[in-house]
Design an enzyme around this catalytic site. Sequence first.
Site, PDB file in Angstrom:
ATOM      1  N   ASP A  73     -16.997  13.677  35.365  1.00 43.54           N
ATOM      2  CA  ASP A  73     -18.341  13.665  35.945  1.00 43.54           C
ATOM      3  C   ASP A  73     -19.097  14.991  35.950  1.00 43.54           C
ATOM      4  O   ASP A  73     -20.292  14.986  36.186  1.00 43.54           O
ATOM      5  CB  ASP A  73     -18.267  13.107  37.377  1.00 43.54           C
ATOM      6  CG  ASP A  73     -19.507  12.290  37.723  1.00 43.54           C
ATOM      7  OD1 ASP A  73     -20.257  11.934  36.794  1.00 43.54           O
ATOM      8  OD2 ASP A  73     -19.735  12.020  38.916  1.00 43.54           O
TER       9      ASP A  73
ATOM     10  N   HIS B 162     -18.740  18.797  41.933  1.00 43.10           N
ATOM     11  CA  HIS B 162     -19.834  18.683  40.954  1.00 43.10           C
ATOM     12  C   HIS B 162     -21.120  18.129  41.562  1.00 43.10           C
ATOM     13  O   HIS B 162     -22.141  18.050  40.873  1.00 43.10           O
ATOM     14  CB  HIS B 162     -19.388  17.842  39.755  1.00 43.10           C
ATOM     15  CG  HIS B 162     -18.922  16.463  40.108  1.00 43.10           C
ATOM     16  ND1 HIS B 162     -17.619  16.218  40.481  1.00 43.10           N
ATOM     17  CD2 HIS B 162     -19.569  15.283  40.172  1.00 43.10           C
ATOM     18  CE1 HIS B 162     -17.493  14.917  40.750  1.00 43.10           C
ATOM     19  NE2 HIS B 162     -18.667  14.340  40.578  1.00 43.10           N
TER      20      HIS B 162
END
Length: 969
Positions: free
Chosen positions: A106, A375
């Site tokens: 991701d 993230h």
Amino acid sequence: QESMHAYAANVYTTVIEELMKGKQRKFIAVEQEFFRLWWDMVATDTQKQQVHQLLQEGRLEFVIGGQVMHDEAVTLIDDQILQLTEGHGFLYETFGFRPQFSWHVDPFGASATTPTLFALAGFNAHLISRIDYDLKADMQKNKKLQFVWQGSPSLSERQEIFTHAMDQYSYCTPSQLPFSNRSGFFWNGFATFPEPPKDGVYPNMSLPVTDANLHLYAQTMVANIKERAAWFRTGDVLWPWGCDKQFFNASVQYSNMDLLVDYINEHSGEFGVTVQYATVSDYFQAVYSRNLTWEVRNSQDFLPYSTEPFQAWTGFYTSRSTLKGVARRASSLLYAGESFFTQYVRKHPEGSICKCKALKQLQSLRWAVSEVQHHDGITGTESPKVKDMYMNNLMYGMLNVKKLMASLIFDINNVKKNGEVYSSVYTEDSGKPDVDQYVVVYNPLAWNITTFVTVSVSNEAINVYDELGRSVPAQVQSSVESQSTYDLYILVAMSGLSYRKYSIKPLNGKESAFIGRSIKYKRRDLTRADQKSRQLFPVVNNCYQIVFDQNTNLMHSITERETNQTVQFTQEFLEYHVNGDTMKGPISDNYLFAPNASAVPVSKAVGLEVMSGSLMTEIRQYFYSNVTSQDYIYAVYTRLYSVPEGYNGKLLCHRIEQEYSVGPLELNREAVLRTSTNLNTRQLLYTDNNGYQMQKRPFKAYVNNTVARNYYPMVQTAYIEDDTTRLMLLAERAHGVSSQGNGQVEVMLHRRLWNNLQWNLNNSLTLNDSSVVRPVIWLILGSKAVTNTLYQTTGLALEHRPVVMFGALSGDKPKLPRRLQQNSVHDSPVTVPPNLHLQTLSIPGWRYSSNHAEQVRSIRMGKQKQGDADFGRVLLRIRHLYEVGEDPVLSQPVMVDLKSLLKGLGSVAAVEERSLTGTWDMNTLERWKWKTAQYPGKRFFNSTEASEDYIVTVHPKEIRTFFVYFQVQ
């Protein structure tokens, strides 16, 4: 907490229950922060037992195993290692389990640091997904999604790793069903926030598998598997089953999955496919056993990342600049606190500080710095309330570590000597101005440093003394921030990992600190500036002459005095105007940068003030929207230092410090500082990957979105150069950076956006950030040879500026102690050569045995119960800062005698070399060796050379990790 409540706790509770019901079922889990919260707060003893069993059977597998799945673009390597180590330590201590595969599906783009990091941690394969859409399409067509990646040019094949890039379907199961208008494969639906539905009926629950549709479902799944199989070289297809926030009701998932899996296998002759539940390890084992020869990828990264022609994910390099800055400050404070505590434990065994409490204080900051590497954390791609949580956790952890450091200093020096008493050690960012105060300054780097620390004071008639009562060079001047206070700059010269104490006293007749005098220049109207007549004036130190033009109040040129090279040099602020209405075209948001057109200059008038003193000159430039504006929108404070005789001022002299004030911006504006020079750079830019290595960034022309697709992350370093001269920028937080013209470099400093994309509105992702940001960038200008020797140490000097703590001197005679205790921290510095960095010196506190067989045995026998933390094991990491061939001297391997390096901490009894996160003994670690054309044999990697007599040779770019044990005093 909301995620735990709404779905995450249910994932672990229901998945564990379902795995126990069927021997064929498997599951992979990544982020330890969620798992640890479940383990500590939710799991029953029975569930804990089941987790142990499932891990042993290989049916539950932790992949990556860090606290989070970290971002790859804007994080510093130190913090990536920290969060990975934090998760791995827990897994090894609790289960004896060591992750060996990644699942980096991701992060928005892939850095070349990551494969090296995972190789050093002992991983056998790496998995990524988000890379440029056009590049992915090309790799997919040519069956090049799998390769052996040599992320580091210097470590090359020694730390290479097999890498799998996911195909166009990425990590989520495709949910379209050709035979129904309902979705497929997501039978538990989607999680609802903040409360799970009372009746257990979730939105968008997929069409259940029934006798009537079983064949159609199987056909759909098989068709997708076959489509993907065509993109890979082996007959093994990784088919990810799940997506974000899935498996919170695992029973409905597994019962439907079982039906499909069994049906396809019963009709495998007809379908030409067999399917099985698998972990990442099962998949890579299957591919590895095919024994194919793989292509090698060099150290080029996969940044930036675009998903469509107008969707360049380059905005997040700057989003929430304040959070990015605080995350790095916290990381730096943690680094200082760890080494300070380690020294205290080693040198003051009789100290009165409770070590367990101290470790908890450090752990609160370890957790906060680890989690923000997520993230959707440091990237600035979270909603405001989640950003507030990250900020609160960071501030709380920082306060804990400041308190800890203050109490350690207090404890070390709390001896009644000459009637001296310490009343208190403040940890705020300014002292009490009305009493005599002292500042304690700690140098967290393992080098001797000469630098300035700044203290806010209420009066300019003061002097500064060291512990022996000698006057210390200092300069005081009116503050940038407020009318009523002054900034005091104290020149500190300190050895590695040591602290010094300075007293600030009101003047009594003797000479005072140097006083900086102000000259204010008339505000200049840029629109009417006469281009022909220049009124130039220089600001000079031993290394540079910076010339300003009084006609515009802007910088004009910089001369590097050693080579007498003059570079034309101007700086201006510009703004990109961006669109927030999806009906009108591409938008900018937390993730994306989509400029409407070229950047527009923002100020029509510039004010200038020069503060000059014997130690420092500060040039203050204020940028106004027009000549009559009351308030400035932008400011630059440029500082140039002059170091007196007898001090090593090489680094100080060679840096031009700049601090910016930016904001509040208007809506849908993105603010950049553009520096233009006459260097013929051919529009080539260099930027770093995670403060670890440099990447070459040639300007690329695209059909669409060229400006945004030529933005890159600068985590710590960026530079431009021509054949002779280099201009380097060093940063204390991440920014987007680009070269939009020859000789130019621009840094995005701030963004304020609003958009009406429904998904963004639903998730509060509009980035209406009305803050003022104060980033700092240090510039170095010079020949390539000179900048090469300076930039690594200077970048780390910016990252790890000294920690300053304040206290008041009490008692009626504020007379200074003749000397602090003889055995205090600054008598036995830990010092490494300038091409090495002491990356970690800490006491992790883990209770695991470093002998693997013993650790597994004690877990099986249930002996891993809560005991006291282990304060005897010191974690040491040493990093070589240079690439092979980068510098004739600094790129050489370095021999380090660990016994002598650490003698100030005690007598070294034993050293064990470990993998990056500490969980493998390097003598027993064997990673899979994937066949390449370079190395046709299939074999295992064997680790580094054994350290004979505590002497290790550190080669370019190596990061070496050790457990060190000292003789009991």
